[in-house]
Write a protein that holds these residues in place. Structure first.
Motif, PDB file in Angstrom:
ATOM      1  N   LEU A 167       0.839  -1.195   0.000  1.00 20.21           N
ATOM      2  CA  LEU A 167       0.000   0.000   0.000  1.00 20.21           C
ATOM      3  C   LEU A 167       0.871   1.240   0.000  1.00 20.21           C
ATOM      4  N   PHE A 168       0.279   2.320  -0.412  1.00 18.22           N
ATOM      5  CA  PHE A 168       1.032   3.564  -0.450  1.00 18.22           C
ATOM      6  C   PHE A 168       1.402   4.022   0.949  1.00 18.22           C
ATOM      7  N   PHE A 169       0.454   3.870   1.865  1.00 15.02           N
ATOM      8  CA  PHE A 169       0.735   4.346   3.214  1.00 15.02           C
ATOM      9  C   PHE A 169       1.038   3.186   4.160  1.00 15.02           C
ATOM     10  N   GLN A 170       1.637   2.127   3.595  1.00 15.03           N
ATOM     11  CA  GLN A 170       1.958   0.969   4.425  1.00 15.03           C
ATOM     12  C   GLN A 170       3.139   1.290   5.325  1.00 15.03           C
ATOM     13  N   THR A 171       3.010   0.956   6.576  1.00 12.31           N
ATOM     14  CA  THR A 171       4.077   1.275   7.513  1.00 12.31           C
ATOM     15  C   THR A 171       5.019   0.101   7.741  1.00 12.31           C
ATOM     16  N   GLN A 172       4.743  -1.053   7.026  1.00 12.90           N
ATOM     17  CA  GLN A 172       5.523  -2.220   7.416  1.00 12.90           C
ATOM     18  C   GLN A 172       6.915  -2.237   6.829  1.00 12.90           C
ATOM     19  N   THR A 173       7.090  -1.678   5.612  1.00 10.70           N
ATOM     20  CA  THR A 173       8.383  -1.850   4.968  1.00 10.70           C
ATOM     21  C   THR A 173       9.533  -1.228   5.748  1.00 10.70           C
TER      22      THR A 173
ATOM     23  N   TRP B  26       9.753  -0.682   8.988  1.00 14.71           N
ATOM     24  CA  TRP B  26       9.970  -1.490  10.177  1.00 14.71           C
ATOM     25  C   TRP B  26      10.640  -2.820   9.811  1.00 14.71           C
ATOM     26  N   ALA B  27      10.161  -3.427   8.710  1.00 18.68           N
ATOM     27  CA  ALA B  27      10.769  -4.694   8.274  1.00 18.68           C
ATOM     28  C   ALA B  27      12.244  -4.480   7.991  1.00 18.68           C
ATOM     29  N   ALA B  28      12.550  -3.395   7.268  1.00 17.90           N
ATOM     30  CA  ALA B  28      13.950  -3.123   6.963  1.00 17.90           C
ATOM     31  C   ALA B  28      14.744  -2.898   8.243  1.00 17.90           C
ATOM     32  N   LEU B  29      14.176  -2.193   9.169  1.00 22.43           N
ATOM     33  CA  LEU B  29      14.899  -1.875  10.400  1.00 22.43           C
ATOM     34  C   LEU B  29      15.231  -3.133  11.182  1.00 22.43           C
ATOM     35  N   PHE B  30      14.272  -4.065  11.261  1.00 20.84           N
ATOM     36  CA  PHE B  30      14.541  -5.253  12.065  1.00 20.84           C
ATOM     37  C   PHE B  30      15.294  -6.304  11.297  1.00 20.84           C
ATOM     38  N   VAL B  31      14.921  -6.496  10.031  1.00 18.66           N
ATOM     39  CA  VAL B  31      15.473  -7.642   9.313  1.00 18.66           C
ATOM     40  C   VAL B  31      16.905  -7.390   8.878  1.00 18.66           C
ATOM     41  N   VAL B  32      17.194  -6.195   8.345  1.00 13.53           N
ATOM     42  CA  VAL B  32      18.501  -6.008   7.718  1.00 13.53           C
ATOM     43  C   VAL B  32      19.673  -6.133   8.688  1.00 13.53           C
TER      44      VAL B  32
ATOM     45  N   ALA C  19      11.537 -11.207   5.017  1.00 16.00           N
ATOM     46  CA  ALA C  19      11.124  -9.908   4.469  1.00 16.00           C
ATOM     47  C   ALA C  19       9.858 -10.052   3.647  1.00 16.00           C
ATOM     48  N   GLY C  20       9.775 -11.141   2.858  1.00 16.04           N
ATOM     49  CA  GLY C  20       8.579 -11.351   2.057  1.00 16.04           C
ATOM     50  C   GLY C  20       7.336 -11.503   2.903  1.00 16.04           C
ATOM     51  N   VAL C  21       7.451 -12.277   3.987  1.00 19.18           N
ATOM     52  CA  VAL C  21       6.274 -12.474   4.842  1.00 19.18           C
ATOM     53  C   VAL C  21       5.856 -11.155   5.466  1.00 19.18           C
ATOM     54  N   LEU C  22       6.827 -10.298   5.814  1.00 14.48           N
ATOM     55  CA  LEU C  22       6.470  -9.043   6.454  1.00 14.48           C
ATOM     56  C   LEU C  22       5.880  -8.041   5.473  1.00 14.48           C
ATOM     57  N   ILE C  23       6.380  -8.018   4.243  1.00 18.15           N
ATOM     58  CA  ILE C  23       6.017  -6.938   3.333  1.00 18.15           C
ATOM     59  C   ILE C  23       4.783  -7.261   2.511  1.00 18.15           C
ATOM     60  N   ARG C  24       4.694  -8.484   1.964  1.00 20.52           N
ATOM     61  CA  ARG C  24       3.640  -8.755   0.991  1.00 20.52           C
ATOM     62  C   ARG C  24       2.268  -8.872   1.621  1.00 20.52           C
ATOM     63  N   ARG C  25       1.230  -8.537   0.802  1.00 21.66           N
ATOM     64  CA  ARG C  25      -0.139  -8.573   1.302  1.00 21.66           C
ATOM     65  C   ARG C  25      -0.937  -9.747   0.772  1.00 21.66           C
ATOM     66  N   ASN C  26      -0.468 -10.353  -0.326  1.00 18.70           N
ATOM     67  CA  ASN C  26      -1.232 -11.448  -0.917  1.00 18.70           C
ATOM     68  C   ASN C  26      -0.947 -12.719  -0.141  1.00 18.70           C
ATOM     69  N   ALA C  27      -2.020 -13.399   0.282  1.00 19.13           N
ATOM     70  CA  ALA C  27      -1.828 -14.565   1.148  1.00 19.13           C
ATOM     71  C   ALA C  27      -1.051 -15.674   0.460  1.00 19.13           C
ATOM     72  N   VAL C  28      -1.280 -15.863  -0.851  1.00 17.41           N
ATOM     73  CA  VAL C  28      -0.573 -16.936  -1.546  1.00 17.41           C
ATOM     74  C   VAL C  28       0.918 -16.621  -1.608  1.00 17.41           C
ATOM     75  N   VAL C  29       1.266 -15.347  -1.798  1.00 15.75           N
ATOM     76  CA  VAL C  29       2.680 -14.981  -1.855  1.00 15.75           C
ATOM     77  C   VAL C  29       3.331 -15.161  -0.493  1.00 15.75           C
ATOM     78  N   ILE C  30       2.563 -14.903   0.582  1.00 12.36           N
ATOM     79  CA  ILE C  30       3.119 -15.135   1.922  1.00 12.36           C
ATOM     80  C   ILE C  30       3.439 -16.611   2.097  1.00 12.36           C
ATOM     81  N   LEU C  31       2.541 -17.485   1.593  1.00 13.90           N
ATOM     82  CA  LEU C  31       2.825 -18.922   1.647  1.00 13.90           C
ATOM     83  C   LEU C  31       4.098 -19.251   0.883  1.00 13.90           C
ATOM     84  N   MET C  32       4.277 -18.612  -0.274  1.00 17.73           N
ATOM     85  CA  MET C  32       5.484 -18.855  -1.064  1.00 17.73           C
ATOM     86  C   MET C  32       6.727 -18.455  -0.290  1.00 17.73           C
ATOM     87  N   CYS C  33       6.670 -17.340   0.428  1.00 16.98           N
ATOM     88  CA  CYS C  33       7.847 -16.895   1.180  1.00 16.98           C
ATOM     89  C   CYS C  33       8.112 -17.816   2.355  1.00 16.98           C
ATOM     90  N   VAL C  34       7.057 -18.401   2.939  1.00 13.21           N
ATOM     91  CA  VAL C  34       7.284 -19.386   3.997  1.00 13.21           C
ATOM     92  C   VAL C  34       8.016 -20.595   3.419  1.00 13.21           C
TER      93      VAL C  34
END
Lengths: 380, 168, 103
Positions: B89-95, B97-103, C21-36
Motif C-alpha cells: 500500500l502507499f501508506f503501508q508502515t511495514q516496509t 519497520w521490516a527493513a529496520l529489524f530484518v537487515v 522480508a517477504g512475509v512481512l512486506i507482501r499482502r497477498n496470502a498466496v505470496v506469503i505462503l510462497m515466502c514461507v
C-alpha cells in the motif's frame, strides 16, 4: 577428469561429451517420434481394417516427413491475451524432463549415459515435472477450455503418479537397488522380473498409459473433448513439440518396462563378444521397447475413453489400494522368507488373478445396484 | 581448468539463481511470475544439494517442491485472481519497520555464518547418501516416520473438508 | 572441499531473511505462503550442508530434511485450502482486508 582423445583438454572434452550426448538423445527422441507416428497410423489402420497412409512414398513411409514439414511451415499464431512467456515456455518444460530421462536408460552393458545409483528415483522425479508444463500450457492459453483441460490433465497425472511409484518400489524391494543398470543385471537368463511381479507390471503399465495421456486416459487432449484440451491454442511446431514430447515419454515408459520387467538388454548371444555384445544388447532392448510401444498403440485402437470421474475413481479406489496391497504383501514375504522369491512370485500371480477375475464380478454388482436404483426411482 | 574451478563456478551460478529468484518472489508484482521464480529457486536448491553430494535429497526436492508444491501454489494463484496490484500500500508502515529489524539481523547472521563454521576432518569421505538415509529413516527414526504419515493423512482430510462446498 | 561449509550457510541465511522480508512486506496470502516455503528451503540447505560436512556416517540432517519436506507439503495444502475457503467467503486474498475478527 579424463583427458580427451588426441590429448584434448579435459574440461573441453567434458563439455564436448555433454553436447554430443544431448544431441544423440535429441536425435533418438525425434527419430523415435517419427517412427512412432508412422507406426501408429499404420497399426490403427490395420486394426480398423483399412490401409492407412499409402500415397506419400512407398507404403506411406514418407508421410511423417510430409507432416513434419507442414508443421514447420505453419504460421506461428499468437493470441493477443495469452501470457506470452509462459505460452512459449510450456512446451519446453514438458519436453526437457523427457529428454533428460534418456540419461539413465540402460541400452546395453556399458552403453548407458550415467549409472546413477538413484536412477529410478531420477526417472520418477522427471516424470513429475511435466505436470508443471501442462498446467502452465493450460493457464497461459487464456482460454476456458484449455484451462479446464490443463487442470484435468494435471489432476490425472498427479493421481496416477502414486500407483506408478508404488509399482516401481515393489520392483526395487525385490531387486534391492535403485540403479537401472543393477536392476537389469539382476535379471539373468529367464528369471525376468515379470515372472516374479506380474501385478507390478500390470499396474505400472496402466499407470504409464495414464501418465503419458494415452488412450484410454487421453481425455485431456482428445480432439472431441474440450476442443483439444490444453493443446487448443498451440499450432504448428509448438504443438509438434508437445506431440514429440508425448511420444518420447511413451518410449521412456516402455523402456522402463522393458528394463525393469523383461530383462532389458538380455537376450541370446549378448555376452559372447565384447564388441558385438553391446550392439546386440541395444538391438534386443530396442525390440523389447518397441514391442511395448506397439501394445500401447494396440490399446489405443481398441479401447474407448474414460470419463474424468471414472478415471479418478479407478485410480484412487482400485489402483492405489491394489498397489499398496502388492507392496505390503511383497515386503512381508521378503521379510519372512529372505532371499527366496518364490513366495513373492506365487503371491503376485494370485493377486493378479484375483484382480483380473474380480473386475467382471464388481462390474456386475455395480450394474445390479444401478438397476435397482433406477427401478426405485421409476417406482417412486 | 580443473574440477575445483567448475565446482566454484557452479556454486556461484546457483547462488545467483537462488538469491535472484528469491528476490523476485519477494518483490515482483506479477504473482504468476513470482510462482515460477519460486520454482526456479527450488530447482537451483536441488543443484546445491547435488554440490553437497546429497543426491537423494536433491531428487526429493525436485519431486516434492517443483513437482507438487509449485503446482499447488499455481492452483492457488489461478483460483484467486486479484489483478497485478502493487505489492504494498502507499501508506503501508511495514516496509521501514521490516527493513529496520530484518537487515541488521540478516547482516549479522550472514557474517557469522560465513566465518564461524569449519568443515570436519573427514567431510569429504562420505559416499552416496541413499543407504544411510534409508537406514536412518526406517530404523532409527521409524516412529517419526509413522507420525509424519498420520500428519499427512490429517492434512489431506483437513484440506478436503475446508474446501468442500456445503451442499444443501 | 573447494567450497567451505560457511558459504552454504551464508546462502541459507540470505534466503531465510529474504523469506522473512517477504512475509512481512507482501499482502497477498498466496505470496506469503510462497515466502514461507523459501524459509523452509533455507533451513533444508543449512541442515543438509551441516550433515554432509560434519563427517557423521548417518545422515541425521538429511533425515530431518525428509520430515521437513513432508511438513512443508502438508502445510501448503492446508494453507491454500484456508485461503481458498476465505476467498469464497469474500473475494479477496489481501491479508489486510481479512480482519473481521479484529477488535
Amino acid at each position: 577428469m579424463p583427458p580427451g582423445p588426441f590429448g584434448m583438454d579435459p574440461a573441453i572434452w567434458a563439455v564436448l561429451r555433454l553436447v554430443v550426448a544431448v544431441a544423440l538423445a535429441a536425435g533418438l527422441v525425434f527419430n523415435g517420434a517419427l517412427a512412432q507416428i508412422y507406426l501408429e497410423r499404420k497399426i490403427q489402420a490395420i486394426i480398423q481394417d483399412r490401409t492407412g497412409p499409402m500415397h506419400t512414398g512407398p507404403y506411406g513411409l514418407l508421410q511423417t516427413f510430409a507432416d513434419a514439414i507442414k508443421l514447420l511451415g505453419k504460421e506461428d499464431i499468437r493470441a493477443r491475451l495469452t501470457d506470452h512467456w509462459f505460452f512459449l515456455a510450456a512446451p519446453s518444460i514438458v519436453f526437457a524432463p523427457m529428454l533428460a530421462s534418456y540419461v539413465v536408460i540402460p541400452f546395453a552393458p556399458g552403453v548407458v549415459g550415467a549409472d546413477l545409483n538413484i536412477g529410478l528415483l531420477y526417472l520418477t522425479t522427471l516424470g513429475s515435472m511435466t505436470v508443471l508444463g501442462i498446467v502452465l500450457a493450460g493457464w497461459a492459453s487464456n482460454n476456458k477450455y484449455s484451462l479446464i483441460g490443463g487442470l484435468r490433465s494435471a489432476g490425472q497425472l498427479i493421481s496416477y503418479e502414486v500407483p506408478q511409484i508404488l509399482s516401481l518400489v515393489t520392483v526395487v524391494l525385490v531387486v534391492g537397488s535403485l540403479s537401472m543398470v543393477k536392476i537389469v543385471d539382476s535379471q539373468q537368463g529367464f528369471l525376468i522380473n515379470f515372472l516374479i511381479l506380474p501385478l507390478a507390471f500390470t499396474t505400472y503399465f496402466i499407470a504409464g498409459l495414464a501418465e503419458t495421456n494415452r488412450v484410454p486416459f487421453d481425455l485431456p487432449e482428445a480432439e472431441s473433448e474440450l476442443v483439444a484440451g490444453f493443446l487448443t491454442e498451440y499450432s504448428g511446431m509448438r504443438w509438434g513439440l508437445f506431440f514429440v514430447a508425448e511420444y518420447g515419454e511413451v518410449t521412456v515408459v516402455c523402456s522402463i518396462v522393458a528394463a525393469l520387467f523383461f530383462g532389458g538388454w538380455h537376450g541370446p548371444l549378448v555376452d559372447v563378444h565384447p564388441l558385438i555384445g553391446p550392439i546386440l544388447g541395444v538391438l534386443w532392448f530396442t525390440l523389447k521397447t518397441y514391442f511395448f510401444v506397439l501394445v500401447f498403440m494396440w490399446v489405443r485402437a481398441t479401447l474407448p475413453r474414460f470419463r474424468i470421474d471414472q478415471l479418478m475413481s479407478f485410480c484412487w479406489l482400485m489402483l492405489i489400494p491394489l498397489t499398496l496391497l502388492n507392496l505390503l504383501v511383497t515386503a512381508i514375504l521378503l521379510l519372512v522368507f529372505p532371499d527366496n522369491i518364490l513366495p513373492v512370485a506365487i503371491a503376485n500371480w494370485v493377486m493378479l488373478g484375483g484382480f483380473a477375475f474380480s473386475v467382471p464380478f464388481l462390474q456386475r454388482r455395480r450394474l445390479a445396484s444401478l438397476r435397482a436404483r433406477l427401478a426405485a426411482r421409476a417406482a417412486a | 581448468m580443473s574440477s575445483e574451478i567448475i565446482e566454484q563456478a557452479l556454486f556461484a551460478l546457483l547462488t545467483v539463481g537462488i538469491i535472484g529468484a528469491a528476490a523476485g518472489v519477494v518483490f515482483l508484482n506479477r504473482i504468476t511470475g513470482a510462482a515460477l521464480l519460486m520454482a526456479f529457486t527450488f530447482f537451483c536448491m536441488a543443484g546445491m544439494f547435488l554440490l553437497l553430494g546429497a543426491e537423494t535429497i536433491a531428487a526429493f526436492q525436485v519431486l516434492i517442491y517443483v513437482g507438487a508444491i509449485t503446482v499447488l501454489i499455481l492452483y492457488g494463484v489461478m483460483f484467486t485472481p486479484q489483478g497485478d496490484r502493487d505489492y504494498r500500500l502507499f501508506f503501508q508502515t511495514q516496509t521501514p519497520w521490516a527493513a529496520l529489524f530484518v537487515v541488521p539481523i540478516a547482516i549479522f547472521v550472514f557474517v557469522t555464518a560465513l566465518f564461524a563454521f569449519r568443515d570436519s576432518g573427514n567431510a569429504g569421505a562420505l559416499g552416496s547418501d541413499l543407504g544411510p538415509l534409508a537406514t536412518s529413516v526406517f530404523r532409527d527414526y521409524a516412529f517419526p516416520f509413522e507420525v509424519a504419515s498420520v500428519l499427512l493423512l490429517a492434512a489431506m482430510i483437513g484440506a478436503i473438508v475446508l474446501v468442500k462446498r456445503d451442499e444443501d | 572441499m573447494t567450497i567451505p561449509v560457511g558459504a552454504f550457510i551464508g546462502v541459507s541465511a540470505v534466503l531465510f531473511f529474504l523469506g522473512v522480508a517477504g512475509v512481512l512486506i507482501r499482502r497477498n496470502a498466496v505470496v506469503i505462503l510462497m515466502c514461507v516455503e523459501l524459509m523452509l528451503n533455507a533451513t533444508n540447505l543449512a541442515l543438509v550442508a551441516f550433515s554432509r560436512r560434519a563427517g557423521l556416517p548417518d545422515e541425521r540432517g538429511s533425515v530431518f530434511v525428509v520430515f521437513i519436506f513432508v511438513i512443508a507439503a502438508a502445510e501448503v495444502a492446508v494453507g491454500l485450502a484456508i485461503v481458498l475457503a476465505a476467498y469464497r467467503n469474500r473475494p479477496t486474498v489481501d491479508v489486510d482486508e481479512v480482519h473481521a475478527m479484529k477488535g
